[in-house]
Design a protein around this motif. Structure first.
Motif, PDB file in Angstrom:
ATOM      1  N   LEU B 291     -20.024  -3.680   2.005  1.00  8.31           N
ATOM      2  CA  LEU B 291     -18.737  -3.595   2.690  1.00  8.31           C
ATOM      3  C   LEU B 291     -17.650  -4.275   1.862  1.00  8.31           C
ATOM      4  O   LEU B 291     -16.512  -3.815   1.829  1.00  8.31           O
ATOM      5  CB  LEU B 291     -18.818  -4.238   4.073  1.00  8.31           C
ATOM      6  CG  LEU B 291     -19.487  -3.402   5.154  1.00  8.31           C
ATOM      7  CD1 LEU B 291     -19.606  -4.184   6.441  1.00  8.31           C
ATOM      8  CD2 LEU B 291     -18.699  -2.126   5.392  1.00  8.31           C
ATOM      9  N   THR B 292     -18.014  -5.382   1.187  1.00 11.75           N
ATOM     10  CA  THR B 292     -17.034  -6.053   0.330  1.00 11.75           C
ATOM     11  C   THR B 292     -16.627  -5.126  -0.810  1.00 11.75           C
ATOM     12  O   THR B 292     -15.445  -5.012  -1.142  1.00 11.75           O
ATOM     13  CB  THR B 292     -17.638  -7.347  -0.235  1.00 11.75           C
ATOM     14  OG1 THR B 292     -18.204  -8.074   0.847  1.00 11.75           O
ATOM     15  CG2 THR B 292     -16.576  -8.202  -0.889  1.00 11.75           C
ATOM     16  N   ALA B 293     -17.621  -4.431  -1.393  1.00 11.50           N
ATOM     17  CA  ALA B 293     -17.307  -3.479  -2.453  1.00 11.50           C
ATOM     18  C   ALA B 293     -16.466  -2.329  -1.903  1.00 11.50           C
ATOM     19  O   ALA B 293     -15.491  -1.894  -2.511  1.00 11.50           O
ATOM     20  CB  ALA B 293     -18.599  -2.944  -3.070  1.00 11.50           C
ATOM     21  N   PHE B 294     -16.825  -1.881  -0.697  1.00  8.81           N
ATOM     22  CA  PHE B 294     -16.101  -0.780  -0.051  1.00  8.81           C
ATOM     23  C   PHE B 294     -14.652  -1.181   0.243  1.00  8.81           C
ATOM     24  O   PHE B 294     -13.716  -0.407   0.029  1.00  8.81           O
ATOM     25  CB  PHE B 294     -16.838  -0.416   1.240  1.00  8.81           C
ATOM     26  CG  PHE B 294     -16.109   0.555   2.122  1.00  8.81           C
ATOM     27  CD1 PHE B 294     -15.955   1.884   1.750  1.00  8.81           C
ATOM     28  CD2 PHE B 294     -15.586   0.145   3.341  1.00  8.81           C
ATOM     29  CE1 PHE B 294     -15.288   2.779   2.563  1.00  8.81           C
ATOM     30  CE2 PHE B 294     -14.920   1.033   4.161  1.00  8.81           C
ATOM     31  CZ  PHE B 294     -14.773   2.363   3.766  1.00  8.81           C
ATOM     32  N   ALA B 295     -14.473  -2.442   0.690  1.00  9.99           N
ATOM     33  CA  ALA B 295     -13.148  -2.907   1.088  1.00  9.99           C
ATOM     34  C   ALA B 295     -12.179  -2.899  -0.085  1.00  9.99           C
ATOM     35  O   ALA B 295     -10.992  -2.641   0.088  1.00  9.99           O
ATOM     36  CB  ALA B 295     -13.235  -4.310   1.674  1.00  9.99           C
ATOM     37  N   SER B 296     -12.691  -3.174  -1.293  1.00 11.54           N
ATOM     38  CA  SER B 296     -11.791  -3.212  -2.445  1.00 11.54           C
ATOM     39  C   SER B 296     -11.772  -1.874  -3.187  1.00 11.54           C
ATOM     40  O   SER B 296     -11.256  -1.778  -4.298  1.00 11.54           O
ATOM     41  CB  SER B 296     -12.201  -4.342  -3.385  1.00 11.54           C
ATOM     42  OG  SER B 296     -13.575  -4.267  -3.644  1.00 11.54           O
ATOM     43  N   LEU B 303      -5.494   4.301   2.301  1.00 11.66           N
ATOM     44  CA  LEU B 303      -5.316   4.580   3.734  1.00 11.66           C
ATOM     45  C   LEU B 303      -4.025   3.944   4.256  1.00 11.66           C
ATOM     46  O   LEU B 303      -3.504   3.002   3.677  1.00 11.66           O
ATOM     47  CB  LEU B 303      -6.506   4.018   4.519  1.00 11.66           C
ATOM     48  CG  LEU B 303      -7.840   4.741   4.335  1.00 11.66           C
ATOM     49  CD1 LEU B 303      -8.956   3.930   4.960  1.00 11.66           C
ATOM     50  CD2 LEU B 303      -7.783   6.124   4.965  1.00 11.66           C
ATOM     51  N   PRO B 304      -3.485   4.482   5.374  1.00  9.70           N
ATOM     52  CA  PRO B 304      -2.339   3.807   6.010  1.00  9.70           C
ATOM     53  C   PRO B 304      -2.729   2.439   6.539  1.00  9.70           C
ATOM     54  O   PRO B 304      -3.917   2.174   6.795  1.00  9.70           O
ATOM     55  CB  PRO B 304      -1.963   4.753   7.147  1.00  9.70           C
ATOM     56  CG  PRO B 304      -3.172   5.595   7.378  1.00  9.70           C
ATOM     57  CD  PRO B 304      -3.842   5.727   6.061  1.00  9.70           C
ATOM     58  N   ASP B 305      -1.728   1.556   6.734  1.00  6.05           N
ATOM     59  CA  ASP B 305      -1.985   0.158   7.098  1.00  6.05           C
ATOM     60  C   ASP B 305      -2.910  -0.001   8.308  1.00  6.05           C
ATOM     61  O   ASP B 305      -3.767  -0.876   8.327  1.00  6.05           O
ATOM     62  CB  ASP B 305      -0.655  -0.540   7.392  1.00  6.05           C
ATOM     63  CG  ASP B 305      -0.062  -1.103   6.107  1.00  6.05           C
ATOM     64  OD1 ASP B 305      -0.683  -0.867   5.048  1.00  6.05           O
ATOM     65  OD2 ASP B 305       0.994  -1.751   6.170  1.00  6.05           O
ATOM     66  N   VAL B 306      -2.715   0.848   9.322  1.00  2.00           N
ATOM     67  CA  VAL B 306      -3.478   0.697  10.568  1.00  2.00           C
ATOM     68  C   VAL B 306      -4.978   0.749  10.301  1.00  2.00           C
ATOM     69  O   VAL B 306      -5.766   0.038  10.919  1.00  2.00           O
ATOM     70  CB  VAL B 306      -3.082   1.798  11.565  1.00  2.00           C
ATOM     71  CG1 VAL B 306      -3.798   1.599  12.880  1.00  2.00           C
ATOM     72  CG2 VAL B 306      -1.577   1.822  11.758  1.00  2.00           C
ATOM     73  N   LEU B 307      -5.385   1.616   9.360  1.00  2.00           N
ATOM     74  CA  LEU B 307      -6.809   1.714   9.029  1.00  2.00           C
ATOM     75  C   LEU B 307      -7.177   0.780   7.890  1.00  2.00           C
ATOM     76  O   LEU B 307      -8.263   0.221   7.858  1.00  2.00           O
ATOM     77  CB  LEU B 307      -7.148   3.151   8.624  1.00  2.00           C
ATOM     78  CG  LEU B 307      -7.198   4.152   9.763  1.00  2.00           C
ATOM     79  CD1 LEU B 307      -7.400   5.551   9.204  1.00  2.00           C
ATOM     80  CD2 LEU B 307      -8.330   3.809  10.721  1.00  2.00           C
ATOM     81  N   ARG B 308      -6.239   0.607   6.949  1.00  2.00           N
ATOM     82  CA  ARG B 308      -6.569  -0.146   5.748  1.00  2.00           C
ATOM     83  C   ARG B 308      -6.879  -1.607   6.058  1.00  2.00           C
ATOM     84  O   ARG B 308      -7.855  -2.160   5.567  1.00  2.00           O
ATOM     85  CB  ARG B 308      -5.415  -0.074   4.751  1.00  2.00           C
ATOM     86  CG  ARG B 308      -5.693  -0.770   3.419  1.00  2.00           C
ATOM     87  CD  ARG B 308      -4.485  -0.726   2.508  1.00  2.00           C
ATOM     88  NE  ARG B 308      -3.313  -1.346   3.112  1.00  2.00           N
ATOM     89  CZ  ARG B 308      -3.095  -2.654   3.147  1.00  2.00           C
ATOM     90  NH1 ARG B 308      -3.959  -3.474   2.617  1.00  2.00           N
ATOM     91  NH2 ARG B 308      -2.008  -3.147   3.718  1.00  2.00           N
ATOM     92  N   ILE B 309      -6.038  -2.229   6.912  1.00  2.00           N
ATOM     93  CA  ILE B 309      -6.210  -3.667   7.154  1.00  2.00           C
ATOM     94  C   ILE B 309      -7.571  -3.979   7.790  1.00  2.00           C
ATOM     95  O   ILE B 309      -8.308  -4.819   7.272  1.00  2.00           O
ATOM     96  CB  ILE B 309      -5.030  -4.211   7.983  1.00  2.00           C
ATOM     97  CG1 ILE B 309      -3.773  -4.199   7.112  1.00  2.00           C
ATOM     98  CG2 ILE B 309      -5.317  -5.611   8.483  1.00  2.00           C
ATOM     99  CD1 ILE B 309      -2.519  -4.584   7.832  1.00  2.00           C
ATOM    100  N   PRO B 310      -7.959  -3.297   8.881  1.00  2.00           N
ATOM    101  CA  PRO B 310      -9.288  -3.624   9.438  1.00  2.00           C
ATOM    102  C   PRO B 310     -10.421  -3.302   8.470  1.00  2.00           C
ATOM    103  O   PRO B 310     -11.374  -4.068   8.348  1.00  2.00           O
ATOM    104  CB  PRO B 310      -9.383  -2.731  10.677  1.00  2.00           C
ATOM    105  CG  PRO B 310      -8.000  -2.334  10.991  1.00  2.00           C
ATOM    106  CD  PRO B 310      -7.241  -2.327   9.712  1.00  2.00           C
ATOM    107  N   LEU B 311     -10.312  -2.168   7.751  1.00  2.00           N
ATOM    108  CA  LEU B 311     -11.430  -1.756   6.890  1.00  2.00           C
ATOM    109  C   LEU B 311     -11.556  -2.640   5.660  1.00  2.00           C
ATOM    110  O   LEU B 311     -12.621  -2.706   5.050  1.00  2.00           O
ATOM    111  CB  LEU B 311     -11.256  -0.294   6.462  1.00  2.00           C
ATOM    112  CG  LEU B 311     -11.536   0.735   7.563  1.00  2.00           C
ATOM    113  CD1 LEU B 311     -11.403   2.140   7.016  1.00  2.00           C
ATOM    114  CD2 LEU B 311     -12.919   0.541   8.152  1.00  2.00           C
TER     115      LEU B 311
END
Lengths: 291, 358
Positions: B291-296, B303-311
């Motif tokens: 998930l850490t690799a996925f997050a970066s 993605l737009p902010d609404v999805l980007r921040i949580p993900l």
């Protein structure tokens, strides 16, 4: 002498913060048997809500301060009530699972705050009067301490009056004593559950705004660091007791300040030691029934 | 009767096969895209696998406390940290060899766990949880406030002078991997042995109904204390191997968040299930890493902010996942497998009945 007065008043200010967090924790535990790990997140969210509002209103006036306090309390109350309604209620009477859900919520919400506001502390400023000091018995005391103490005393009085004089207060007090009996009498305790969460959340949100002025910053970690001491305060005070929480908040915070000053920054350890002594002598806490 | 004996050795044989397979992994070239960062013989992958095994062992020790004895502790990280930091400090300030140093730290942790446990166990339930949390917090403060000894916020680096050469350096990661694997096996055997001992039965009975145990004339306090000390000692062992594997320790290992992570692992795996704790530890570590690799990754950044921040917050995803498991999958991974097993078993039983009838 002036040092002692300064430490005492600063300790009272910190105690006021502890009380705002611990009062909600204690009421929630007393009525529902839940240790609410998400309580720190309510506080952090209240602090951020207050900061966002103050930023938009501009100016470091008193109006802004009171508006941000109201916003923090409102946001805390709404989020706490929603938490109870959407997550806790589904796990009725399964205490461990309820605690686990609040743990998950605490982890997820702090991570979310990190994502939204960043991990670095955001510095806040209050009205100009906050930055000044008042001289009491030769001690120069920062003014924000007085606001903290006044607010905490008002919250304590309001809670006591609410619990003593209103019908819902009666239900909550009865529920803390014996929940099964209240249910058996045909009263819907679940409304009281949501209400207690909302009250606790409001106090925590209010505490969040005040904590951001006391420490001078807001950060996603703000709630978590206060929560641990609030836990200790609730155990020392006796789980489920509001007066116990008030007394223990003051004792813990003042002791912490004095130990930090005179015993070389050992405040946190002294508090844990106090907890150990209280548990050895009175396992149910200062004012507690057996928890 | 035949099926009973069959059931008894079958899981152990399966477990032995899994351990044997895990032991030869460093010689194999297995690539699992999306799960492992590289082929299984590479040091990076072995490091990650060893870390996941350590979390599995730690989860096993916590499962003994929480799953078997029903003691919700929020201070388990303290004993892990005592192992890691204790060994680190001893190695950097004395000339002791690795094994005697480990023995000394283990003895010290047992004494500390005995004293803290005896005090904490004066209260039960939620109060016990808070008291253990307070002690862990005190440990956290001590470690962060004494940078001369512990490295403070920077963390402690492993002094390798007295550590055997085969356990030092990237080239020897696979040796550390084998140590971690052996540790999981040892912890698993100790936990299983304890749960099947007389004390284990008493402590499980105490979890179900403490009053009844008292009425029978057994003092639950003693067995609970024994359980607490054993779980703490096992956690300290894991902490020592963690120090060797990571070549150091950071204050994060003493924090309340770290204990909560172990709790999350045990609940994800299934409270009370030993192999559930092992699977939970491995799944959680791999998930956290991926998930850490996925997050970066670029996909998330677009993605737009609404999805980007949580993900982009791995802990947010894990926390949400945890809430969903508690709400909808009581019993965690072990619970799912158990239910599927029950269904196929009852189907087999139904088929047997049909065959008997015909």
């Amino acid at each position: 002498m002036s040092t002692i007065v300064l430490l005492l008043i600063t300790g009272l200010g910190l105690g006021a913060l502890y009380f705002l967090v611990a009062s909600g924790l204690s009421l929630i535990y007393g009525l529902m048997g839940i240790l609410n790990f998400a309580h720190g997140s309510f506080l952090t969210l209240g602090a951020f809500a207050g900061w966002e509002l103050a930023r938009r209103m501009g100016g470091d006036s008193w109006v802004t301060l009171f508006a941000s306090m109201a916003a923090g309390a409102a946001v805390g109350a709404i989020v706490a009530a929603a938490t109870e309604f959407l997550l806790i209620r589904r796990l009725y009477n399964r205490h461990i699972e309820q605690v686990l859900v609040t743990v998950g919520l605490a982890l997820a919400s702090v991570a979310l705050f990190d994502g939204i506001w960043g991990t670095d502390p955001i510095y806040v400023t209050g009205p100009a009067w906050f930055a000044e000091t008042t001289e009491i018995l030769g001690a120069r005391v920062p003014n924000d301490r007085f606001v903290l103490i006044a607010v905490a005393v008002l919250v304590l009085i309001a809670m006591v009056l609410f619990l003593r004089l209103t019908r819902y207060g009666l239900i909550i007090r009865a529920g803390v004593e014996n929940r099964a009996m209240v249910t058996a009498l045909g009263i819907d305790v679940r409304k009281a559950f949501t209400l207690v969460f909302a009250i606790g959340g409001a106090a925590a949100g209010l505490g969040g705004v005040l904590a951001s002025h006391y420490f001078g910053y807001v950060s996603p970690q703000l709630g978590g660091s206060l929560l641990i001491f609030a836990f200790i305060v609730t155990v020392i005070g006796g789980l489920g007791s509001l007066t116990g929480a008030a007394v223990a908040s003051v004792v813990v915070a003042v002791l912490q300040q004095f130990a930090n000053y005179y015993l070389g920054g050992t405040g946190d350890l002294v508090v844990v030691l106090l907890l150990a002594v209280v548990l050895l002598v009175r396992p149910s806490g200062l004012v507690g029934r057996l928890a | 009767m035949k099926t009973v004996t069959k059931r008894r050795w079958l899981p152990w044989a399966a477990g032995g096969a899994v351990v044997a397979f895990a032991a030869i992994l460093p010689f194999l070239n297995i690539v699992v895209p999306g799960v492992l960062p590289g082929a299984t013989y590479t040091p990076g992958t072995l490091q990650l696998l060893a870390l996941s095994l350590l979390f599995a062992a730690l989860a096993l020790s916590y499962n003994l406390l929480f799953g078997s004895a029903g003691m919700l502790s929020f201070g388990h990280a303290l004993y892990f940290a005592m192992g890691a930091y204790g060994l680190g400090i001893l190695l950097q300030s004395t000339d002791l060899a690795l094994v005697p140093a480990m023995g000394i730290i283990l003895a010290l942790v047992i004494v500390a766990a005995y004293l803290i446990g005896a005090l904490s166990l004066r209260v039960t339930g939620i109060s016990f949880a808070m008291v253990t949390l307070a002690f862990a917090q005190a440990g956290n403060v001590l470690i962060r406030r004494n940078p001369g000894l512990t490295g403070g916020e920077e963390g402690l680096r492993l002094a390798t002078a007295n550590v055997p050469d085969v356990l030092v350096g990237v080239i020897n990661t696979r040796n550390l991997y084998w140590v971690a694997l052996a540790l999981v096996v040892v912890v698993f055997v100790v936990v299983t042995w304890f749960e099947h001992s007389r004390a284990g039965h008493v402590v499980a009975a105490t979890r179900e109904n403490e009053l009844r145990v008292r009425v029978i004339g057994v003092r639950p306090f003693v067995v609970k204390l024994i359980t607490f000390v054993i779980a703490s000692a096992l956690a300290a062992l894991v902490g020592m191997v963690y120090l060797l594997l990571q070549s150091g320790a950071t204050p994060r290992a003493t924090s309340a968040d770290f204990t909560l992570t172990i709790l999350v692992i045990v609940v994800l795996g299934g409270v009370g299930s030993r192999w559930g704790a092992v699977v939970g530890g491995i799944v959680y570590t791999l998930l956290d890493q991926r998930l850490t690799a996925f997050a970066s990754s670029d996909a998330v950044a677009a993605l737009p902010d609404v999805l980007r921040i949580p993900l982009s917050e791995p802990l947010f995803i894990l926390g949400t996942l945890f809430i969903l498991v508690v709400l909808f999958l009581p019993g965690g991974i072990a619970g799912i497998v158990g239910r599927v097993g029950d269904r196929s078993r009852s189907r087999a039983a139904a088929r047997d009945r049909v065959e008997e009838a015909s």
